[in-house]
Design a protein around this motif. Structure first.
Motif, PDB file in Angstrom:
ATOM      1  N   GLY A 142       0.825  -1.212   0.000  1.00 42.48           N
ATOM      2  CA  GLY A 142       0.000   0.000   0.000  1.00 42.48           C
ATOM      3  C   GLY A 142       0.851   1.250   0.000  1.00 42.48           C
ATOM      4  O   GLY A 142       0.552   2.221  -0.708  1.00 42.48           O
ATOM      5  N   GLY A 143       1.922   1.239   0.777  1.00 37.05           N
ATOM      6  CA  GLY A 143       2.845   2.367   0.782  1.00 37.05           C
ATOM      7  C   GLY A 143       3.603   2.489  -0.522  1.00 37.05           C
ATOM      8  O   GLY A 143       3.855   3.593  -1.012  1.00 37.05           O
ATOM      9  N   SER A 146       1.173   4.101  -2.807  1.00 38.70           N
ATOM     10  CA  SER A 146       0.902   5.495  -2.451  1.00 38.70           C
ATOM     11  C   SER A 146       2.068   6.411  -2.774  1.00 38.70           C
ATOM     12  O   SER A 146       1.880   7.609  -2.984  1.00 38.70           O
ATOM     13  CB  SER A 146       0.555   5.588  -0.961  1.00 38.70           C
ATOM     14  OG  SER A 146      -0.668   4.937  -0.694  1.00 38.70           O
ATOM     15  N   SER A 147       3.273   5.867  -2.799  1.00 36.04           N
ATOM     16  CA  SER A 147       4.449   6.685  -3.122  1.00 36.04           C
ATOM     17  C   SER A 147       4.970   6.423  -4.532  1.00 36.04           C
ATOM     18  O   SER A 147       5.992   6.992  -4.928  1.00 36.04           O
ATOM     19  CB  SER A 147       5.569   6.422  -2.104  1.00 36.04           C
ATOM     20  OG  SER A 147       5.944   5.054  -2.111  1.00 36.04           O
ATOM     21  N   VAL A 169     -10.112   1.370  -2.954  1.00 33.63           N
ATOM     22  CA  VAL A 169      -9.767   2.568  -2.191  1.00 33.63           C
ATOM     23  C   VAL A 169     -10.947   2.969  -1.315  1.00 33.63           C
ATOM     24  O   VAL A 169     -12.094   3.000  -1.770  1.00 33.63           O
ATOM     25  CB  VAL A 169      -9.419   3.745  -3.136  1.00 33.63           C
ATOM     26  CG1 VAL A 169      -9.037   4.988  -2.327  1.00 33.63           C
ATOM     27  CG2 VAL A 169      -8.284   3.356  -4.080  1.00 33.63           C
ATOM     28  N   PHE A 196      -4.707   7.845  -7.306  1.00 35.88           N
ATOM     29  CA  PHE A 196      -4.335   7.398  -5.970  1.00 35.88           C
ATOM     30  C   PHE A 196      -2.908   6.874  -5.899  1.00 35.88           C
ATOM     31  O   PHE A 196      -2.275   6.941  -4.840  1.00 35.88           O
ATOM     32  CB  PHE A 196      -5.321   6.328  -5.495  1.00 35.88           C
ATOM     33  CG  PHE A 196      -6.736   6.826  -5.453  1.00 35.88           C
ATOM     34  CD1 PHE A 196      -7.194   7.591  -4.396  1.00 35.88           C
ATOM     35  CD2 PHE A 196      -7.616   6.558  -6.494  1.00 35.88           C
ATOM     36  CE1 PHE A 196      -8.498   8.079  -4.368  1.00 35.88           C
ATOM     37  CE2 PHE A 196      -8.920   7.024  -6.474  1.00 35.88           C
ATOM     38  CZ  PHE A 196      -9.364   7.796  -5.403  1.00 35.88           C
ATOM     39  N   GLU A 200       0.215   9.635  -1.974  1.00 38.55           N
ATOM     40  CA  GLU A 200       0.703   9.607  -0.588  1.00 38.55           C
ATOM     41  C   GLU A 200      -0.435   9.670   0.435  1.00 38.55           C
ATOM     42  O   GLU A 200      -0.314  10.294   1.494  1.00 38.55           O
ATOM     43  CB  GLU A 200       1.723  10.723  -0.350  1.00 38.55           C
ATOM     44  CG  GLU A 200       2.928  10.624  -1.272  1.00 38.55           C
ATOM     45  CD  GLU A 200       3.984  11.678  -0.993  1.00 38.55           C
ATOM     46  OE1 GLU A 200       4.350  11.868   0.184  1.00 38.55           O
ATOM     47  OE2 GLU A 200       4.441  12.320  -1.956  1.00 38.55           O
ATOM     48  N   GLY A 201      -1.541   9.025   0.113  1.00 36.47           N
ATOM     49  CA  GLY A 201      -2.645   8.943   1.057  1.00 36.47           C
ATOM     50  C   GLY A 201      -3.407  10.229   1.253  1.00 36.47           C
ATOM     51  O   GLY A 201      -4.198  10.353   2.197  1.00 36.47           O
ATOM     52  N   THR A 202      -3.250  11.201   0.358  1.00 33.26           N
ATOM     53  CA  THR A 202      -3.931  12.486   0.520  1.00 33.26           C
ATOM     54  C   THR A 202      -5.308  12.516  -0.140  1.00 33.26           C
ATOM     55  O   THR A 202      -6.050  13.477   0.054  1.00 33.26           O
ATOM     56  CB  THR A 202      -3.080  13.627  -0.070  1.00 33.26           C
ATOM     57  OG1 THR A 202      -2.887  13.394  -1.467  1.00 33.26           O
ATOM     58  CG2 THR A 202      -1.731  13.735   0.630  1.00 33.26           C
ATOM     59  N   ILE A 205      -7.573   6.023   0.980  1.00 27.91           N
ATOM     60  CA  ILE A 205      -6.732   4.967   1.543  1.00 27.91           C
ATOM     61  C   ILE A 205      -6.814   3.736   0.652  1.00 27.91           C
ATOM     62  O   ILE A 205      -7.880   3.117   0.510  1.00 27.91           O
ATOM     63  CB  ILE A 205      -7.178   4.608   2.971  1.00 27.91           C
ATOM     64  CG1 ILE A 205      -7.107   5.841   3.876  1.00 27.91           C
ATOM     65  CG2 ILE A 205      -6.304   3.492   3.533  1.00 27.91           C
ATOM     66  CD1 ILE A 205      -7.603   5.587   5.291  1.00 27.91           C
ATOM     67  N   ILE A 206      -5.699   3.377   0.045  1.00 23.76           N
ATOM     68  CA  ILE A 206      -5.631   2.161  -0.762  1.00 23.76           C
ATOM     69  C   ILE A 206      -5.681   0.963   0.171  1.00 23.76           C
ATOM     70  O   ILE A 206      -4.863   0.851   1.097  1.00 23.76           O
ATOM     71  CB  ILE A 206      -4.349   2.134  -1.614  1.00 23.76           C
ATOM     72  CG1 ILE A 206      -4.354   3.282  -2.624  1.00 23.76           C
ATOM     73  CG2 ILE A 206      -4.196   0.788  -2.324  1.00 23.76           C
ATOM     74  CD1 ILE A 206      -3.035   3.445  -3.370  1.00 23.76           C
ATOM     75  N   ASN A 463      -4.575  12.853   5.338  1.00 20.62           N
ATOM     76  CA  ASN A 463      -3.135  13.147   5.391  1.00 20.62           C
ATOM     77  C   ASN A 463      -2.852  14.625   5.121  1.00 20.62           C
ATOM     78  O   ASN A 463      -2.077  14.977   4.220  1.00 20.62           O
ATOM     79  CB  ASN A 463      -2.372  12.274   4.404  1.00 20.62           C
ATOM     80  CG  ASN A 463      -0.999  11.876   4.942  1.00 20.62           C
ATOM     81  OD1 ASN A 463      -0.680  12.110   6.110  1.00 20.62           O
ATOM     82  ND2 ASN A 463      -0.185  11.271   4.105  1.00 20.62           N
TER      83      ASN A 463
END
Length: 468
Positions: A142-143, A146-147, A169, A196, A200-202, A205-206, A463
């Motif tokens: 997930g991170g 997100s990145s 999501v 998404f 970065e989670g903004t 949420i994945i 976020n």
């Protein structure tokens, strides 16, 4: 806040709502120690439905949320602020492999699966998930999504964005967008998953993803080559690409200063060549055919480049242990730098053809402004991404130098953007570069980004203070 904590405990259970200072602490600081915040609590949902309920509970009360995976990011994107009124939503318990489709070459996984778990799930079905990072034992998919994580195999397989077919999501109001489709063709309007990936989670949420798999390599060949200039390295890249085609999996550049730090600080590492050089290339070929003559291919192209004077020396690994030893010289650079001490780090990208220009201009500008500077340059030259890290050799001088970070960043980033590059190639913006990016993105781009944020998160609860 008391009412919220009661609601959260009812959703996930008392043991998965962490409020004590010691319990929260591992989730409130990034692994490099650069950012440390304070959360109201850390919530660890165990399913997508629990994520939905947690988000709704926070949204109804106007409480900001910080989505978090393995917390291995480098820009403070997964760390709460110091206000003490944000809820960290850690996804580590969403760690199931939901489905494997070897015929479609796809894997459906939840966001809390570590990258190593995802890789192992692919191997269990004789497939490859090619994303490869030094933190793969602890970072979570997930991170990575997100990145938009990069790593050493982007040259052949692309960033995480290119490896993603579908997402699930949870949106800022608690709705679920179910985009878990394993399709390579779906031309039905806006491709929402790309909003998404890298956000970065903004924006939401994945919670799960459908990712691409590839044939498992049966043959590998790895070489370490020495050169006297970045121009020679870029020329060698072109020659290896022309000779080996899609078999070229990785092409990394390592400056001599970076190699010196590894040899000094990492036990068991040794220089594979007889004499030092200005820079080195780590080259990897791979092929799903076990009998692919990859070593012979590398030998042919490297011999030709030595005759042409571009390569001064080279070695080709003759065993799996030697392959690991060569890769260790590249993979341990960050750890060696950590042991050496603090430095000003840059994660930048330019067109591959402009890498020599960047290094020449940036080196000259920085050494003129800061004499006796140690420049540790290394990275993924095959896709134009350099890690360009700067410090003074003497600890007393380095403290003063690091205090000049804003000046140094301006010198480096102006040169990068002047060459058509980006000030963040693979690490993201987070807290670290959210202000810096406004200098380099156009007003149109910033307005579009803020409009998307407003549309998907009108109350600014996802976020906040990251990216924008």
């Amino acid at each position: 806040m008391t009412e919220l904590l009661t609601a959260l405990r009812a959703i996930v259970g008392d043991s998965h709502v962490l409020t004590g200072e010691a319990d929260r602490a591992p989730y409130e600081a990034d692994w490099r120690g650069r950012y440390k915040g304070r959360a109201l609590c850390v919530v660890r949902p165990g399913s997508t439905e629990e994520v939905v309920q947690v988000v709704r509970a926070c949204a109804e009360r106007g409480v900001a949320m910080v989505p978090q995976g393995g917390n291995t990011g480098l820009v403070g994107g997964g760390v709460p602020h110091t206000t003490g009124n944000e809820v960290v939503i850690n996804l580590s318990r969403l760690n199931r492999v939901r489905a494997v489709d070897p015929v479609n070459n796809t894997l459906t996984v939840e966001a809390g699966c570590t990258l190593a778990t995802v890789q192992a799930a692919a191997v269990a079905h004789d497939r490859l998930f090619p994303l490869s990072l030094a933190s793969e034992g602890s970072c979570q998919i997930g991170g990575n999504l997100s990145s938009n994580a990069g790593g050493v195999h982007v040259l052949r397989y692309g960033n995480t964005r290119e490896l993603t077919l579908g997402l699930e999501v949870v949106l800022a109001d608690g709705q679920i967008w179910d985009g878990l489709r394993g399709l390579r063709k779906d031309n039905t309007g806006y491709d929402l998953k790309h909003l998404f990936v890298g956000a970065e989670g903004t924006l939401g949420i994945i919670t799960a993803a459908v990712i691409k798999l590839f044939p498992q390599p049966r043959a590998r060949a790895v070489a370490w080559a020495a050169m006297e200039s970045a121009e020679a390295a870029v020329a060698l890249l072109s020659e290896v690409r022309a000779a080996c085609g899609e078999r070229l999996t990785a092409f990394e550049i390592v400056g001599h200063a970076a190699l010196e730090l590894v040899l000094q600080h990492i036990p068991g590492c040794s220089d594979p060549l007889r004499a030092p050089a200005a820079c080195y290339a780590l080259i990897e070929l791979s092929d799903p055919a076990a009998d692919a003559a990859l070593q012979e291919m590398l030998q042919t192209v490297l011999s030709a480049q030595m005759e042409a004077g571009r390569v001064s020396d080279a070695v080709i690994a003759a065993s799996g242990a030697q392959i690991a030893a060569l890769w260790a010289l590249r993979e341990n650079i960050s750890e060696a730098q950590r042991k050496e001490g603090i430095s000003i780090k840059h994660d930048v990208s330019v067109p591959v053809s402009r890498i020599p220009d960047f290094l020449r201009r940036a080196d000259a500008a920085l050494r003129e402004a800061f004499p006796d500077l140690r420049i540790v340059a290394f990275g993924h030259v095959g896709d134009g991404n350099l890690h360009y890290n700067l410090s003074k050799p003497a600890a007393a001088e380095n403290a003063d130098f690091v205090a000049q970070t804003a000046v140094v960043n301006r010198l480096v980033h102006d040169i990068v953007v002047g060459l058509g590059g980006s000030i963040s190639a693979e690490h993201g913006l987070g807290q670290l570069k959210r202000e810096e990016i406004t200098r380099y993105k156009s007003s149109v781009e910033m307005t579009l980004m803020r409009s998307i944020k407003q549309a998907l998160d009108p109350h600014g609860l996802m976020n906040p203070g990251k990216v924008l």
